[in-house]
Design an enzyme around this catalytic site. Structure first.
Site, short mmCIF file in Angstrom:
data_model
loop_
_atom_site.label_atom_id
_atom_site.label_comp_id
_atom_site.label_asym_id
_atom_site.label_seq_id
_atom_site.Cartn_x
_atom_site.Cartn_y
_atom_site.Cartn_z
N GLU A 1 0.78 -1.19 -0.14
CA GLU A 1 -0.05 0.12 0.03
C GLU A 1 0.98 1.25 -0.11
O GLU A 1 1.88 1.56 0.95
CB GLU A 1 -0.77 0.01 1.13
CG GLU A 1 -1.91 1.42 1.00
CD GLU A 1 -2.81 1.70 2.22
OE1 GLU A 1 -3.47 2.57 2.27
OE2 GLU A 1 -2.73 1.10 3.21
N ASP B 1 5.28 4.72 3.56
CA ASP B 1 4.92 6.13 4.17
C ASP B 1 6.03 7.03 4.57
O ASP B 1 7.03 6.28 4.95
CB ASP B 1 3.84 6.64 4.77
CG ASP B 1 2.99 7.92 4.79
OD1 ASP B 1 1.94 7.73 4.24
OD2 ASP B 1 3.47 8.78 4.86
N ASP C 1 -2.92 12.08 -2.87
CA ASP C 1 -2.95 13.69 -3.14
C ASP C 1 -2.90 13.60 -4.64
O ASP C 1 -2.12 12.90 -5.45
CB ASP C 1 -1.88 14.15 -2.57
CG ASP C 1 -1.89 15.57 -2.72
OD1 ASP C 1 -2.74 16.08 -3.94
OD2 ASP C 1 -1.17 16.44 -2.09
N LYS D 1 -1.81 20.77 -9.56
CA LYS D 1 -1.23 21.71 -10.14
C LYS D 1 -0.25 21.14 -11.23
O LYS D 1 0.31 20.03 -11.01
CB LYS D 1 -0.39 22.52 -9.20
CG LYS D 1 -1.23 23.24 -8.29
CD LYS D 1 -0.33 24.20 -7.30
CE LYS D 1 -1.17 25.14 -6.58
NZ LYS D 1 -0.34 25.92 -5.67
N ASP E 1 -11.13 9.72 -4.60
CA ASP E 1 -12.36 10.64 -4.42
C ASP E 1 -12.29 11.93 -5.27
O ASP E 1 -12.90 12.66 -5.24
CB ASP E 1 -12.87 10.99 -2.94
CG ASP E 1 -11.38 11.95 -2.45
OD1 ASP E 1 -10.43 11.92 -2.84
OD2 ASP E 1 -11.57 12.69 -1.30
#
Length: 364
Positions: A202, A227, A276, A280, A312
């Site tokens: 993940e 992460d 994320d 931009k 999402d």
């Protein structure tokens, strides 16, 4: 004073001026997520400064946000923005010692946060008149409470970073060690999990709740969450220890180094959960479905390996579809809304576990 025909200046007069100054600062814009006032707001600051300089009252500059993000971050941001306005007004000639800055975060909405228009109204800076007594009282509170909060938070963070070093299932290699030849590359099954089960990654796992839940539901697989944030990984690593899970590991590092962590065809599946979207243009290469990353995934995935994306973001969903078509990748399943009543052929494993952000999205 002579300007008021020798009569005492009533506090009500300052309230009127405060309303005027608030109106002058209406829709004052800051850089996204920062306290930097945008150039187009300079005229608003000039107008507010002129109003305040025309009297001798004391004022509180209060910062407010909408409810997007955590309460702690909103509090910090609103305080920083209020302080930025105070600094800007003082630079325009407002005497030092007449203004106080106080952030209220999202605690005092004036509109409904469920709409974009309401959120915009709640992101504001207000000016309030203060009596001398109120000014003195508010000078104390803002300077002590945030300091105590920051000290406590910093202490807790340091403690967690130290505890991270004790977790046997949390690996924190430095960049040099990774690039010079990571010791666990090709050896995850044998050295860490001590089995031959398929390995599932993940990426951007945060606190690891998705990785952990998958591991508990599927003990026939090994799971690794990646992460960069040590404070987030502490929660996941702590849960793994508390629940004695043997098929979970975490790596604290940058995802861009993934090809140095795993050998060719060492990984069976990759999950990218609510990343994320990096909207931009200059951040395009940081999107986790950018060809830059997809090529890295290709190197470590088995021939029949699978990449799962849950998002999402309509933007990232559409962007990824474009990349898939461009690179001629095979799509096994796609759905614009996996929770819609009309959604078809959605496997249970796709919806049975939800991330923190997924639950937040579904609650809207």
């Amino acid at each position: 004073p002579a300007s008021n025909d020798g009569c005492p200046v009533k506090k009500a007069d300052f309230k009127e001026e405060a309303v005027k100054a608030t109106q002058a600062l209406q829709n004052l814009e800051f850089d996204s997520g920062k306290s930097t006032i945008r150039a187009e707001g300079q005229a608003k600051l000039d107008a507010a400064a002129s109003i305040i300089k025309a009297n001798t009252g004391k004022y509180m500059i209060s910062g407010h946000t909408d409810n997007t993000g955590s309460a702690a971050l909103n509090q910090k941001l609103s305080q920083a923005r209020a302080q930025a306005v105070v600094k800007a007004l003082e630079s325009r000639g407002v005497e030092s010692g007449r203004l106080l800055a106080k952030g209220f975060g999202s605690s005092k909405p004036i509109a409904d946060n469920k709409t974009a228009e309401g959120k915009q109204q709640n992101r504001r800076v207000e000016v309030g008149a203060l009596s001398d007594e109120e000014y003195q009282q508010n000078m104390v509170a803002p300077s002590t409470k945030p300091a105590l909060y920051n000290v406590n938070m910093a202490k807790k963070k340091i403690q967690r970073f130290k505890e991270n070093e004790t977790f046997k299932h949390l690996f924190q290699p430095n960049r040099e060690d990774i690039l010079s030849g990571f010791s666990l590359k090709s050896k995850w099954n044998k050295a860490v999990f001590k089995n031959d089960f398929p390995i599932i990654l993940e990426l951007g796992c945060g606190k690891g709740e998705y990785t952990i839940e998958m591991a508990k539901k599927h003990p026939e697989y090994n799971f690794i969450g990646i992460d960069l944030k040590g404070a987030r990984l502490w929660r996941g690593a702590k849960s793994v220890q508390e629940e004695s899970l043997k098929n979970v590991a975490f790596i604290r590092t940058q995802i861009e180094l993934i090809e140095y962590l795993f050998f060719e065809q060492e990984i069976s599946e990759i999950w990218i959960t609510f990343p994320d979207p990096q909207i931009k243009y200059r951040r395009a290469k940081h999107r986790l479905t950018h060809p830059f990353f997809l090529e890295k995934y290709k190197k470590i995935l088995k021939t029949d390996g699978v990449i799962h994306l849950k998002t999402d973001s309509d933007f990232l969903y559409g962007y990824t579809h474009g990349i898939i078509q461009e690179k001629n990748y095979t799509v096994l399943l796609t759905s614009h809304n996996i929770y819609h009543p009309d959604a078809k052929n959605i496997p249970e494993y796709v919806t049975e576990i939800k991330t923190f952000y997924e639950n937040k999205f579904l609650s809207k």
